[in-house]
Design a protein around this motif. Structure first.
Motif, PDB file in Angstrom:
ATOM      1  N   GLN A 270       0.836  -1.164  -0.045  1.00  0.00           N
ATOM      2  CA  GLN A 270      -0.064   0.107   0.062  1.00  0.00           C
ATOM      3  C   GLN A 270       0.924   1.329   0.138  1.00  0.00           C
ATOM      4  O   GLN A 270       2.157   1.317   0.539  1.00  0.00           O
ATOM      5  N   VAL A 271       0.077   2.310  -0.427  1.00  0.00           N
ATOM      6  CA  VAL A 271       0.952   3.564  -0.506  1.00  0.00           C
ATOM      7  C   VAL A 271       0.027   4.665   0.117  1.00  0.00           C
ATOM      8  O   VAL A 271      -1.086   4.781  -0.091  1.00  0.00           O
ATOM      9  N   HIS A 272       0.849   5.570   0.921  1.00  0.00           N
ATOM     10  CA  HIS A 272      -0.073   6.316   1.601  1.00  0.00           C
ATOM     11  C   HIS A 272       0.663   7.954   1.315  1.00  0.00           C
ATOM     12  O   HIS A 272       2.084   7.949   1.153  1.00  0.00           O
ATOM     13  N   MET A 273      -0.416   8.869   0.957  1.00  0.00           N
ATOM     14  CA  MET A 273       0.138  10.350   0.793  1.00  0.00           C
ATOM     15  C   MET A 273      -0.361  11.286   1.795  1.00  0.00           C
ATOM     16  O   MET A 273      -1.713  11.312   2.242  1.00  0.00           O
TER      17      MET A 273
ATOM     18  N   ASN B 292       4.907   0.983   0.321  1.00  0.00           N
ATOM     19  CA  ASN B 292       5.384  -0.164  -0.802  1.00  0.00           C
ATOM     20  C   ASN B 292       5.766   0.774  -2.325  1.00  0.00           C
ATOM     21  O   ASN B 292       5.172   0.417  -3.205  1.00  0.00           O
ATOM     22  N   ILE B 293       6.680   1.735  -2.116  1.00  0.00           N
ATOM     23  CA  ILE B 293       7.240   2.408  -3.326  1.00  0.00           C
ATOM     24  C   ILE B 293       8.443   1.973  -3.887  1.00  0.00           C
ATOM     25  O   ILE B 293       9.421   1.753  -3.281  1.00  0.00           O
ATOM     26  N   PHE B 294       8.441   1.602  -5.310  1.00  0.00           N
ATOM     27  CA  PHE B 294       9.570   1.240  -5.935  1.00  0.00           C
ATOM     28  C   PHE B 294      10.007   2.588  -6.837  1.00  0.00           C
ATOM     29  O   PHE B 294      11.378   2.877  -6.569  1.00  0.00           O
ATOM     30  N   ASN B 295       9.267   3.530  -7.314  1.00  0.00           N
ATOM     31  CA  ASN B 295       9.594   4.598  -8.012  1.00  0.00           C
ATOM     32  C   ASN B 295       8.482   5.571  -7.936  1.00  0.00           C
ATOM     33  O   ASN B 295       7.586   5.120  -8.360  1.00  0.00           O
ATOM     34  N   ILE B 296       8.929   6.852  -7.966  1.00  0.00           N
ATOM     35  CA  ILE B 296       7.710   8.152  -8.314  1.00  0.00           C
ATOM     36  C   ILE B 296       8.205   8.787  -9.262  1.00  0.00           C
ATOM     37  O   ILE B 296       9.315   9.258  -9.694  1.00  0.00           O
TER      38      ILE B 296
ATOM     39  N   TYR C 244      -1.672   8.599  -7.214  1.00  0.00           N
ATOM     40  CA  TYR C 244      -2.302   8.694  -5.836  1.00  0.00           C
ATOM     41  C   TYR C 244      -2.518   9.860  -5.550  1.00  0.00           C
ATOM     42  O   TYR C 244      -1.866  10.710  -5.900  1.00  0.00           O
ATOM     43  N   TRP C 245      -3.603   9.799  -4.617  1.00  0.00           N
ATOM     44  CA  TRP C 245      -3.870  11.408  -4.080  1.00  0.00           C
ATOM     45  C   TRP C 245      -3.761  11.351  -2.585  1.00  0.00           C
ATOM     46  O   TRP C 245      -3.915  10.381  -1.757  1.00  0.00           O
TER      47      TRP C 245
END
Length: 122
Positions: free
Chosen positions: A1-4, A27-31, A111-112
């Motif tokens: 999961q990703v959180h902003m 769970n971030i690989f790249n932005i 993602y927001w």
């Protein structure tokens, strides 16, 4: 999961300044691209500014010369420095990021953040 998670909104008088922050975590690989949008009461959400992973920026005409978008790739964080604020800048501000999660997928998803209220009094 990703959180902003956004922070930095508030109430300010016309001519004042605010700095918004938005940190992505999980769970971030790249932005890739990151950006800020805003939605005023009774209006559609609109683009404010974007920034690529390499630092190339775009600001809409209504905020050029007053707002500056920046990012810290090491912290997965995007910022919006807002100067010379006007009552018409009053809105809920949302951050957005195109993120590829760790794992087998090579796809990027948008993602927001949850939104932060900016109110500029005259």
């Amino acid at each position: 999961q990703v959180h902003m998670v956004e922070s930095g909104g508030g109430l300010v008088q016309a001519g004042g300044s605010l700095r918004l922050s938005c940190a992505a975590s999980g769970n971030i690989f790249n932005i890739n691209d990151m950006g800020w949008y805003r939605q005023a009461p009774g209006k559609q959400r609109e683009l404010v500014a974007t920034i690529t992973s390499g630092g190339r920026t775009h600001h809409v005409d209504s905020v050029k010369g007053r707002f500056t978008i920046s990012r810290d790739n090491a912290k997965n964080t995007v910022y919006l420095q807002m100067n010379s604020l006007k009552p018409e800048d009053t809105a809920v501000y949302y951050c957005n990021a195109d993120i590829r999660e760790k794992g087998f997928s090579i796809l990027y998803r948008g993602y927001w953040g949850q939104g932060t209220q900016v109110t500029v009094s005259s």
